[in-house]
Design an enzyme around this catalytic site. Sequence first.
Site, mmCIF file in Angstrom:
data_model
loop_
_atom_site.group_PDB
_atom_site.id
_atom_site.type_symbol
_atom_site.label_atom_id
_atom_site.label_comp_id
_atom_site.label_asym_id
_atom_site.label_seq_id
_atom_site.Cartn_x
_atom_site.Cartn_y
_atom_site.Cartn_z
ATOM 1 N N SER A 178 -8.400 30.350 49.960
ATOM 2 C CA SER A 178 -8.488 31.812 49.133
ATOM 3 C C SER A 178 -9.417 31.976 48.635
ATOM 4 O O SER A 178 -10.699 31.543 48.905
ATOM 5 C CB SER A 178 -7.118 31.913 48.406
ATOM 6 O OG SER A 178 -6.666 32.901 47.900
ATOM 7 N N HIS A 196 -6.853 34.035 52.962
ATOM 8 C CA HIS A 196 -6.147 35.131 52.188
ATOM 9 C C HIS A 196 -7.304 36.499 52.303
ATOM 10 O O HIS A 196 -8.563 36.027 51.773
ATOM 11 C CB HIS A 196 -5.916 35.048 50.705
ATOM 12 C CG HIS A 196 -4.646 34.004 50.602
ATOM 13 N ND1 HIS A 196 -4.605 33.204 49.394
ATOM 14 C CD2 HIS A 196 -3.800 33.647 51.528
ATOM 15 C CE1 HIS A 196 -3.453 32.598 49.320
ATOM 16 N NE2 HIS A 196 -3.026 32.603 50.616
ATOM 17 N N ASP A 203 -0.525 28.878 46.791
ATOM 18 C CA ASP A 203 -0.103 28.983 48.344
ATOM 19 C C ASP A 203 -0.816 27.900 49.133
ATOM 20 O O ASP A 203 -1.941 27.481 48.655
ATOM 21 C CB ASP A 203 -0.717 30.328 48.552
ATOM 22 C CG ASP A 203 -0.237 30.523 50.311
ATOM 23 O OD1 ASP A 203 1.076 30.041 50.470
ATOM 24 O OD2 ASP A 203 -0.525 31.349 51.086
#
Lengths: 192, 272
Positions: free
Chosen positions: A18, A45, A138
């Site tokens: 991310s 992401h 995540d």
Amino acid sequence: MAKDSLRDEEKLVVIGGSAGSLPVIMFILQHLKPTLRIPVVVVLHRKSDSDSSLSTLMAHRAKLVVKEADDKDPIIPGMIYLAPPDYHLLVERDKHFSLDDSEKINYSRPSIDVTFESAAEAYGKGTVGILLSGANADGVDGLQVIQEHGGIIAVQDPSSAQVPYMPQAAVNQLKVERILGIQDIPGFIDSL
Amino acid sequence: MDNAIGEQEMALLLSDLLELYGYDFTDYAKASLKRRLNRLFTLDRFPSFAELRYQVRNDAEYARRCVEQITVNVTEMFRDPAFYHALRTEVLPVLATYPFIRIWHAGCSTGEEVYSMAILLKEANLLHKSLLYATDINTQVLQKAATGIFPLSQMKQYSENYIASGGKEDFSSYYTASYNSAKFDEELSRRMVFSTHNLVSESSFNQFQLIMCRNVLIYFEKELQGRVFALFDESLEKLGYLAVGSKETIKFSPIANRYRQESKEKIWRKIH
């Protein structure tokens, strides 16, 4: 790491990142050997309306072929696949991808957890999960599922990460076998 | 952490849904379906798989909920604005030449795409001679679609999508806001027909000039995708258009040789 009895077509590397992970991904792609015979799946992401320029950028850097995964694409050893924006990318047991546009997970679509968990179910102990820099958790649950299926889990050394939260969360919650500096990640993948 | 519903449990549930209620999920893509089932299991707090299965087998109302929850009903207005731009500039000018326009939204969910299409048609001055057939496997989402009421919180995003698709009007002129919802004009919904239809088990019911089925086929295994493409082929007039989601393709399907992609977007035209 000693080679085990798994053949390369039974292995899969899944990388999740991310905030702050893009330069790391670029470094990894640039340094992976063109002889790699394991498929690599990258879940980043990114904004839902981003276009396909990221895969073009990645393809430019990599010695291996990079493709943004389409629905039902077969998973071919030695290819690098990028999860498309605004879809979850799932790995099916008969070794192809499927896409899913259901609710966001951890505020994210694609979600790293979704790809990691389905990869673990499809590739079992042949799964290798690597979690990079990022600002949310995540991917941590996904790493755990990979570990439960006998796969290998690794994270980018949080001290080397632009945003250490994501790899640090993995280190705090799980027994992570490999904590790797950025320089060491391509070699780790090549040695699998 | 381990999922309560694995391959075997999923197979049992799917055969229950098929045998008792006629819903055939056996050719759905499994990884996604398994996630949906485990999500439902957690959401409804079942203590064990056996109890979930008991409930599905013995409570038709709950079985319907199960079907609604394992199918994905996420949608938005003017999703992928470039796609809607292509509809405006490449497809509608051709449809305009027909005396009467029939469009099928297959798997329309809560209807956001149907209302987007109605807005396009209105702006092209074609709405009065168009009928939009909107179908879905779930009754509940169709009821919602028929109301034309969507969360007000989404309107900013939809308005941006609308403008990016080439919309020139004030987007808020299409709905009336009250409390937290936006109710779209009945002028739009008057040209819509909502009906349940299961792409997996039901047959063709009309002839269309445009079929929209976006982000539905990704939930099907390849062989089932092929069968659904054949159903669309049967339901499409010659020179009609078939539009699918941005990551879907008809390229490797059995009908591919009768279609040509004339657009940069995922829109195919039936040429034979």
